[in-house]
Design a protein around this motif. Structure first.
Motif, short mmCIF file in Angstrom:
data_model
loop_
_atom_site.label_atom_id
_atom_site.label_comp_id
_atom_site.label_asym_id
_atom_site.label_seq_id
_atom_site.Cartn_x
_atom_site.Cartn_y
_atom_site.Cartn_z
N SER A 7 -12.24 9.67 -44.11
CA SER A 7 -12.59 8.48 -43.14
C SER A 7 -11.79 8.42 -41.88
O SER A 7 -10.79 8.86 -41.90
CB SER A 7 -12.17 7.16 -43.92
OG SER A 7 -13.32 7.07 -44.92
N LEU A 8 -12.66 8.04 -40.66
CA LEU A 8 -12.16 8.25 -39.29
C LEU A 8 -12.16 6.95 -38.70
O LEU A 8 -13.33 6.55 -38.63
CB LEU A 8 -12.59 9.40 -38.68
CG LEU A 8 -12.30 9.57 -37.15
CD1 LEU A 8 -10.95 9.75 -36.97
CD2 LEU A 8 -13.27 10.52 -36.61
N GLN A 9 -11.35 6.52 -38.27
CA GLN A 9 -11.19 5.13 -37.29
C GLN A 9 -10.70 5.62 -36.20
O GLN A 9 -9.41 5.85 -36.13
CB GLN A 9 -10.73 4.17 -37.88
CG GLN A 9 -10.37 2.82 -36.97
CD GLN A 9 -9.79 1.58 -37.57
OE1 GLN A 9 -8.90 1.79 -38.16
NE2 GLN A 9 -10.28 0.37 -37.36
N VAL A 10 -11.44 5.58 -34.94
CA VAL A 10 -10.98 6.01 -33.55
C VAL A 10 -10.75 4.48 -32.97
O VAL A 10 -11.52 3.81 -32.85
CB VAL A 10 -11.79 6.94 -32.85
CG1 VAL A 10 -11.89 8.48 -33.35
CG2 VAL A 10 -13.15 6.61 -32.81
N ILE A 11 -9.54 4.50 -32.24
CA ILE A 11 -9.30 3.36 -31.39
C ILE A 11 -9.11 4.03 -30.00
O ILE A 11 -7.82 4.05 -29.83
CB ILE A 11 -8.11 2.61 -31.94
CG1 ILE A 11 -8.46 1.94 -33.18
CG2 ILE A 11 -7.86 1.06 -31.11
CD1 ILE A 11 -7.18 1.81 -34.23
N PRO A 12 -9.93 4.10 -29.23
CA PRO A 12 -9.65 4.65 -27.82
C PRO A 12 -9.24 3.39 -26.74
O PRO A 12 -9.59 2.49 -26.93
CB PRO A 12 -11.11 5.25 -27.26
CG PRO A 12 -12.04 4.30 -28.28
CD PRO A 12 -11.43 3.96 -29.20
N SER A 13 -8.22 3.89 -25.82
CA SER A 13 -7.53 3.07 -25.13
C SER A 13 -8.54 3.00 -24.00
O SER A 13 -8.40 3.80 -23.06
CB SER A 13 -6.21 3.41 -24.80
OG SER A 13 -5.84 2.42 -23.90
N SER A 70 -7.50 6.87 -21.92
CA SER A 70 -6.25 7.34 -21.74
C SER A 70 -5.05 7.70 -22.85
O SER A 70 -4.30 8.36 -22.59
CB SER A 70 -5.35 6.28 -20.72
OG SER A 70 -5.33 5.20 -21.66
N ARG A 71 -5.71 7.20 -23.98
CA ARG A 71 -4.98 7.30 -25.28
C ARG A 71 -5.85 6.93 -26.27
O ARG A 71 -6.83 6.42 -26.27
CB ARG A 71 -3.71 6.41 -25.19
CG ARG A 71 -2.87 6.78 -26.44
CD ARG A 71 -1.52 5.62 -26.38
NE ARG A 71 -0.36 6.34 -26.96
CZ ARG A 71 0.79 5.90 -26.89
NH1 ARG A 71 1.12 5.14 -25.98
NH2 ARG A 71 1.61 6.40 -27.85
#
Length: 95
Positions: A7-13, A70-71
């Protein structure tokens, strides 16, 4: 190796209005790989060979950066059993 679940949760800044478009790019990429996957409200779960799935996780980080993040903070969960594990065996009774 037998199937695993990742499972993948991406939280892009990124600015808030860009959040869903960036996450959508990651989901589009996952769909393009041909692995079995299911999108949830907080994460996307994939099923397949662990090496393949971890490569997808790595590429997801790059996609976010290419889309202007940026992160990127990500949450990754791995469900592994010697005999393999499927999404269906975990959720069939809820469908």
């Amino acid at each position: 190796m037998k199937n695993v679940n990742v499972s993948l949760q991406v939280i892009p800044s990124v600015p808030e209005e860009r959040l869903y478009p960036v996450v959508d790019k990651v989901i589009e990429y996952i769909a393009s790989t041909g692995v079995k996957y299911e999108v949830g409200p907080m994460e996307t779960t994939m099923e397949g060979d662990i090496d393949t799935l971890l490569e997808i996780v790595k590429k997801a980080q790059r996609i976010c950066a290419e889309e202007g993040a940026s992160r990127v903070c990500s949450v990754v969960k791995i469900d592994y059993k010697n005999e393999g594990v499927t999404m269906d065996e975990k959720i069939y009774k809820y469908r």
